[in-house]
Enzyme design. Structure first.
Site, PDB file in Angstrom:
ATOM      1  N   PHE A 127       1.006  -1.201   0.088  1.00 44.50           N
ATOM      2  CA  PHE A 127       0.058   0.100   0.064  1.00 44.50           C
ATOM      3  C   PHE A 127       0.847   1.402  -0.007  1.00 44.50           C
ATOM      4  O   PHE A 127       1.809   1.363   0.910  1.00 44.50           O
ATOM      5  CB  PHE A 127      -1.007   0.059   1.089  1.00 44.50           C
ATOM      6  N   ASP A 214       9.598   2.526   1.483  1.00 41.53           N
ATOM      7  CA  ASP A 214       8.312   3.279   1.895  1.00 41.53           C
ATOM      8  C   ASP A 214       8.187   3.047   3.542  1.00 41.53           C
ATOM      9  O   ASP A 214       7.595   1.921   3.963  1.00 41.53           O
ATOM     10  CB  ASP A 214       7.057   2.643   1.433  1.00 41.53           C
ATOM     11  N   LYS A 243       3.013  10.163   8.293  1.00 35.95           N
ATOM     12  CA  LYS A 243       2.382   9.440   9.488  1.00 35.95           C
ATOM     13  C   LYS A 243       2.874   9.951  10.894  1.00 35.95           C
ATOM     14  O   LYS A 243       2.605  11.128  11.337  1.00 35.95           O
ATOM     15  CB  LYS A 243       2.206   7.766   9.544  1.00 35.95           C
TER      16      LYS A 243
HETATM   17  N1  PLP Z   1       2.697   4.317   2.316  1.00 35.59           N
HETATM   18  C1  PLP Z   1       2.159   3.608   3.458  1.00 35.59           C
HETATM   19  C2  PLP Z   1       3.184   2.062   3.895  1.00 35.59           C
HETATM   20  C3  PLP Z   1       0.946   3.650   4.204  1.00 35.59           C
HETATM   21  O1  PLP Z   1       0.561   2.736   5.197  1.00 35.59           O
HETATM   22  C4  PLP Z   1       0.254   4.763   3.937  1.00 35.59           C
HETATM   23  C5  PLP Z   1      -1.098   5.027   4.544  1.00 35.59           C
HETATM   24  O2  PLP Z   1      -1.519   4.068   5.266  1.00 35.59           O
HETATM   25  C6  PLP Z   1       0.565   5.600   2.786  1.00 35.59           C
HETATM   26  C7  PLP Z   1       1.797   5.217   2.170  1.00 35.59           C
HETATM   27  C8  PLP Z   1      -0.407   6.691   2.377  1.00 35.59           C
HETATM   28  O3  PLP Z   1      -0.204   7.733   3.086  1.00 35.59           O
HETATM   29  P1  PLP Z   1      -1.117   8.645   3.292  1.00 35.59           P
HETATM   30  O4  PLP Z   1      -2.538   8.368   3.658  1.00 35.59           O
HETATM   31  O5  PLP Z   1      -0.784   9.753   4.336  1.00 35.59           O
HETATM   32  O6  PLP Z   1      -1.273   9.632   1.958  1.00 35.59           O
END
Ligand code: PLP
Length: 401
Positions: A127, A214, A243
């Site tokens: 994700f 990520d 986050k």
């Molecule tokens: N990358 C990861 C690993 C995530 O868990 C998330 C959100 O859950 C995102 C990217 C996307 O982040 P945002 O919701 O702040 O755009």
């Protein structure tokens, strides 16, 4: 009728106030927060030092613009470089934007190497966000459905499978980078094997690819180190963050090193809000507090305790597939879809989450106390046990019918 767009199946509760690991709704009912706003509020709610830092900054200066130098942004970049070993930082406002920056860096890097259509290796169950580029990188049809055509330039391989990445490396000359979550969050708290990151680094080095990790969910102390990659001693080239970075004030960051660090030039990328004084003050205070209060140690200790207790109390039950995670990123995989547990926990005054239908996910604040962990277990274990009993009973009834 609500005027808010229907993008979330929201639970029927709204919180008015928070303190530490606790939230209160409008009726004064209190809830143990084992979610931290999905891995955001690592310091819990209303941390006095964090609140004071924000109050001070709000009164001083909230926003200027990236048209000018921003002292706190420079300070935060220096701090992030120091705790990660990375070289420099692009600031934005969210995880998907941090990943967008990573994807743009990979494409620039590819074009510099004369690759006409640069591609990025991404993983199943990953994700990376909800923008068109990041949902295209995401390994979930549910996230992508309805938004086709997806962005081209992603090659998907199974999670935790180095041979699959090697096969791509042999057959596809357009690949310039890999983008992975070492510890997949939304995909079900999936943990890669010990040598996976080292293997990825070797493949990236052999083919001049960027290794992009990520750490939007796994970063900022959640797994017991500042960043999940630090458990292995292998360095990435690019690392998107968000986050937990601002403890609730929106801020994202894309960190880069080596060949990725100086690709962006003025005009290549930008963000109106990215790294403004308020967001940077929030992140600096968050980093200070995590360090001063040794919250990463607490994440290891409390996370290990919760996982060990879960293993002891429900690990052997039929219907429990696996208890896993690192630090305070915890997953309990059941055999059956168990979304109903979220409402049942809410009724009992506790916030949990279920992802990919059958994985209970816990993401408590990094300063979660042992008593709170005990309370969490005392609420969750009977819920899971009763759920498994109901599943067993309905299976038995189906067999006799
Ligand atoms: N990358 C990861 C690993 C995530 O868990 C998330 C959100 O859950 C995102 C990217 C996307 O982040 P945002 O919701 O702040 O755009």
């Amino acid at each position: 009728m609500s005027h808010v767009m229907d993008t979330y199946a929201r639970l029927p509760v709204a919180f008015e106030r928070g303190e530490g690991s606790w939230l209160w709704d409008a009726n004064g009912k209190r809830y143990l927060d084992a979610m931290s706003g999905v891995a955001v509020c690592g310091l819990g709610h209303g941390h006095p030092k964090y609140v004071a830092a924000l109050r001070d900054q709000v009164g001083r200066l909230v926003h200027t613009s990236n048209l000018y130098r921003i002292t706190l942004q420079e300070k935060l970049a220096e701090r992030l470089a120091a705790i990660s070993g990375m070289e420099n930082v692009f600031f934005c406002n969210s995880g998907c934007e941090a990943n967008e920056a990573a994807i743009k860096l990979a494409r620039l890097y590819g074009h510099k190497k004369n690759v006409e259509a640069p591609a990025i290796v991404v993983l199943e169950k990953a994700f990376h966000g909800r923008t068109i580029a990041t949902l295209s990188a995401t390994g979930s049809r549910k996230v992508q459905a309805g938004f086709e055509p997806l962005l081209a330039g992603f090659v998907r391989v199974p999670f935790d499978d180095l041979d699959a990445v090697r096969r791509v490396a042999e057959g596809n000359r357009s690949v310039v980078a890999v983008l992975v979550e070492l510890l997949q969050g939304e995909g079900g708290v999936n943990v890669c094997h010990e040598g996976y990151l080292r293997g990825l680094r070797e493949i990236c080095d052999a083919h001049d690819w960027l290794l992009m990790l990520d750490e939007v969910q796994s970063g900022m102390g959640r797994t017991g180190k500042w960043f999940a990659f630090q458990h292995s001693g292998v360095m990435p080239d690019v690392m998107p963050l968000a986050k937990g970075l601002g403890n609730g004030v929106p801020i994202g960051a894309c960190l880069a090193a080596g060949p990725a660090a100086h690709l962006f030039k003025p005009g290549n990328h930008g963000s109106t809000f990215g790294g403004n004084p308020l967001a940077c003050a929030a992140a600096l205070a968050t980093i200070d507090i995590i360090e001063e209060e040794r919250l990463m140690e607490n994440a290891v200790k409390t996370g290990d305790f919760i996982r060990a207790e879960l293993a002891r109390q429900i690990g052997g039950l039929k219907g429990v597939r696996e208890i896993r995670g690192k630090g305070l990123m915890i997953g309990i995989e059941l055999e059956h879809p168990c979304g109903e547990l979220v409402q049942q926990a809410l009724d009992r005054g506790m916030l949990i989450n279920v992802t990919v239908d059958h994985v209970i996910r816990l993401l408590p604040p990094l300063n979660f106390k042992t008593e709170e962990a005990g309370l969490l277990l005392a609420t969750l274990v009977p819920l899971v046990t009763q759920f498994l009993d109901r599943q067993a009973a309905s299976q038995a009834a189906a067999q006799t019918a």
